[in-house]
Design a protein around this motif. Structure first.
Motif, PDB file in Angstrom:
ATOM      1  N   ARG A 150       0.756  -1.270   0.060  1.00 12.18           N
ATOM      2  CA  ARG A 150       0.008  -0.028  -0.150  1.00 12.18           C
ATOM      3  C   ARG A 150       0.887   1.120  -0.099  1.00 12.18           C
ATOM      4  O   ARG A 150       0.374   2.377  -0.530  1.00 12.18           O
ATOM      5  N   LYS A 151       2.239   1.178   0.535  1.00 10.81           N
ATOM      6  CA  LYS A 151       2.870   2.313   0.548  1.00 10.81           C
ATOM      7  C   LYS A 151       3.487   2.335  -0.973  1.00 10.81           C
ATOM      8  O   LYS A 151       3.680   1.222  -1.241  1.00 10.81           O
ATOM      9  N   PRO A 152       4.083   3.339  -1.518  1.00 12.12           N
ATOM     10  CA  PRO A 152       4.747   3.650  -2.897  1.00 12.12           C
ATOM     11  C   PRO A 152       6.128   2.513  -3.000  1.00 12.12           C
ATOM     12  O   PRO A 152       6.796   2.436  -2.111  1.00 12.12           O
ATOM     13  N   VAL A 181      -0.268   9.872   1.068  1.00 11.54           N
ATOM     14  CA  VAL A 181       0.457   9.347   0.098  1.00 11.54           C
ATOM     15  C   VAL A 181      -0.205   8.094  -0.375  1.00 11.54           C
ATOM     16  O   VAL A 181      -0.175   7.559  -1.555  1.00 11.54           O
ATOM     17  N   MET A 182      -0.554   7.299   0.680  1.00 15.36           N
ATOM     18  CA  MET A 182      -1.380   5.789   0.306  1.00 15.36           C
ATOM     19  C   MET A 182      -2.557   6.208  -0.261  1.00 15.36           C
ATOM     20  O   MET A 182      -2.962   5.480  -1.137  1.00 15.36           O
ATOM     21  N   PHE A 223     -14.336   8.180  -6.698  1.00 14.92           N
ATOM     22  CA  PHE A 223     -13.696   7.530  -5.593  1.00 14.92           C
ATOM     23  C   PHE A 223     -12.544   8.622  -5.111  1.00 14.92           C
ATOM     24  O   PHE A 223     -12.191   8.783  -3.821  1.00 14.92           O
ATOM     25  N   GLU A 224     -12.079   9.566  -6.026  1.00 13.90           N
ATOM     26  CA  GLU A 224     -10.949  10.385  -5.605  1.00 13.90           C
ATOM     27  C   GLU A 224     -11.437  11.385  -4.729  1.00 13.90           C
ATOM     28  O   GLU A 224     -11.060  11.844  -3.660  1.00 13.90           O
ATOM     29  N   ARG A 225     -12.843  11.849  -4.957  1.00 16.97           N
ATOM     30  CA  ARG A 225     -13.280  12.857  -4.099  1.00 16.97           C
ATOM     31  C   ARG A 225     -13.772  12.323  -2.746  1.00 16.97           C
ATOM     32  O   ARG A 225     -13.495  13.130  -1.671  1.00 16.97           O
ATOM     33  N   ARG A 226     -14.064  11.188  -2.564  1.00 14.08           N
ATOM     34  CA  ARG A 226     -14.304  10.748  -1.159  1.00 14.08           C
ATOM     35  C   ARG A 226     -12.812  10.603  -0.403  1.00 14.08           C
ATOM     36  O   ARG A 226     -12.851  10.746   0.806  1.00 14.08           O
ATOM     37  N   LEU A 227     -11.988  10.211  -1.140  1.00 19.49           N
ATOM     38  CA  LEU A 227     -10.611  10.038  -0.334  1.00 19.49           C
ATOM     39  C   LEU A 227     -10.159  11.391   0.083  1.00 19.49           C
ATOM     40  O   LEU A 227      -9.537  11.879   1.070  1.00 19.49           O
ATOM     41  N   PHE A 228     -10.415  12.413  -1.068  1.00 26.49           N
ATOM     42  CA  PHE A 228      -9.923  13.873  -0.612  1.00 26.49           C
ATOM     43  C   PHE A 228     -10.804  14.388   0.481  1.00 26.49           C
ATOM     44  O   PHE A 228     -10.183  14.831   1.424  1.00 26.49           O
ATOM     45  N   HIS A 229     -11.857  14.122   0.448  1.00 23.30           N
ATOM     46  CA  HIS A 229     -12.782  14.609   1.801  1.00 23.30           C
ATOM     47  C   HIS A 229     -12.165  13.815   2.951  1.00 23.30           C
ATOM     48  O   HIS A 229     -12.171  14.580   4.143  1.00 23.30           O
TER      49      HIS A 229
END
Ligand code: CO8
Length: 259
Positions: A96-98, A206-207, A227-233
């Protein structure tokens, strides 16, 4: 933990580095090596101090593919029943980490596929990428026919998979397979520099960034953007969001606590 086919070390206490180490076989990826690689990456992933990982090889070879000698004797029943590939090849995708691939020399077959499983590829100017499985009477088996067209488009991916030719570092950068090309002497420093930058950011952010970019390959645009918006929130629930934005406003360096 001691390993036979890889070397493992950390840099600055926050970057985990795995060096593939079967020099006599150009780092051909046998079962034992892939198991060790997976174990090492999983251990770094679970270590709260580690913020980024690097997978690299030697000057001559990142990895010249799956171990042909080991594969040659297998039957269909062997590879099907033994779940060959899935058993330990996909572990890197679960990290899960880069994970940065620092590629010098040959990255062929499973070697190219392993590099593509990493989050991005930094290449030395002597790097050579290819999917030569067609010459062996098979096709790529660890994601090459799926990840290569996503990286370089259909035409070049078909060219690589059907002719088995190699792509040099310049062509690979032009095609979007690699993010940066540097002289071999600078490869380790370039990859470490990128890893240290990443490791100093909020691990949670980062994750989330990694998860969201990967989602782009699994979903349509609207679903991906949602999906991105929910993570951003969600990141507004972290201490690191407060710290990052407070530090910007106060014109000081952010000190992320990964919380
Ligand atoms: N497997 C096993 N041994 C290898 C491999 C390999 N993939 N590649 C190189 N070696 C060995 C050679 O046999 C040789 O050993 P030895 O000295 O004992 O004869 C040693 O490494 C050095 O190789 P060369 O003498 O051939 O070195 P050259 O500089 O002349 O050539 C090449 C370098 C061009 C890289 C050449 O070695 C080559 O073509 N290698 C094979 C590349 C290849 O076909 N890779 C694809 C393999 S198939 C695959 O990866 C499928 C992945 C699907 C998922 C796998 C799931 C398990």
């Amino acid at each position: 933990m001691s390993y036979e086919n890889i070397e493992v070390r950390t840099e600055a206490g926050k970057v985990g580095i795995v060096t593939l180490n079967r020099p006599k076989a150009l780092n051909a990826l046998n079962d034992a090596l892939m198991t060790e690689l997976g174990e090492a990456l999983k251990a770094f992933d679970a270590d709260p101090a580690i913020g980024c990982m690097i997978v690299t090889g030697s000057e001559r070879a990142f990895a010249a593919g799956a171990d042909i000698g080991a594969m040659a004797k297998y039957s269909f029943v062997d590879v099907y029943k033994g779940d060959y590939i899935t058993r330990n090849w996909e572990t890197v995708r679960s990290i899960r980490k880069p994970v940065i691939a620092a590629v010098s020399g040959f990255a062929l077959g499973g070697g190219c596929e392993l590099a593509m499983m990493c989050d991005f590829i930094i290449a030395a100017d002597n790097a050579k990428f290819g999917q030569p499985e067609i010459k062996l009477g098979v096709i790529p088996g660890a994601g090459g026919t799926q990840r290569l067209p996503r990286a370089v488009g259909k035409s070049k991916a078909m060219d690589m998979a059907l002719t088995g030719r190699m792509m040099d570092a310049t062509e690979a950068e032009r095609a979007g397979l690699v993010s940066r090309v540097v002289p071999f002497e600078k490869l380790a420093d370039e990859a470490l520099g990128a890893a240290l930058v990443i490791a100093d950011f909020s691990q949670v952010a980062v994750m989330a960034a990694k998860e969201s970019v990967n989602r782009a390959f699994e979903s349509g645009l609207s679903d991906g953007v949602m999906f991105e918006r929910r993570l951003f929130h969600a990141l507004f629930a972290t201490n690191d969001q407060k710290e990052g934005m407070d530090a910007f406003t106060a014109k000081r360096k952010a000190e992320f606590t990964h919380s």
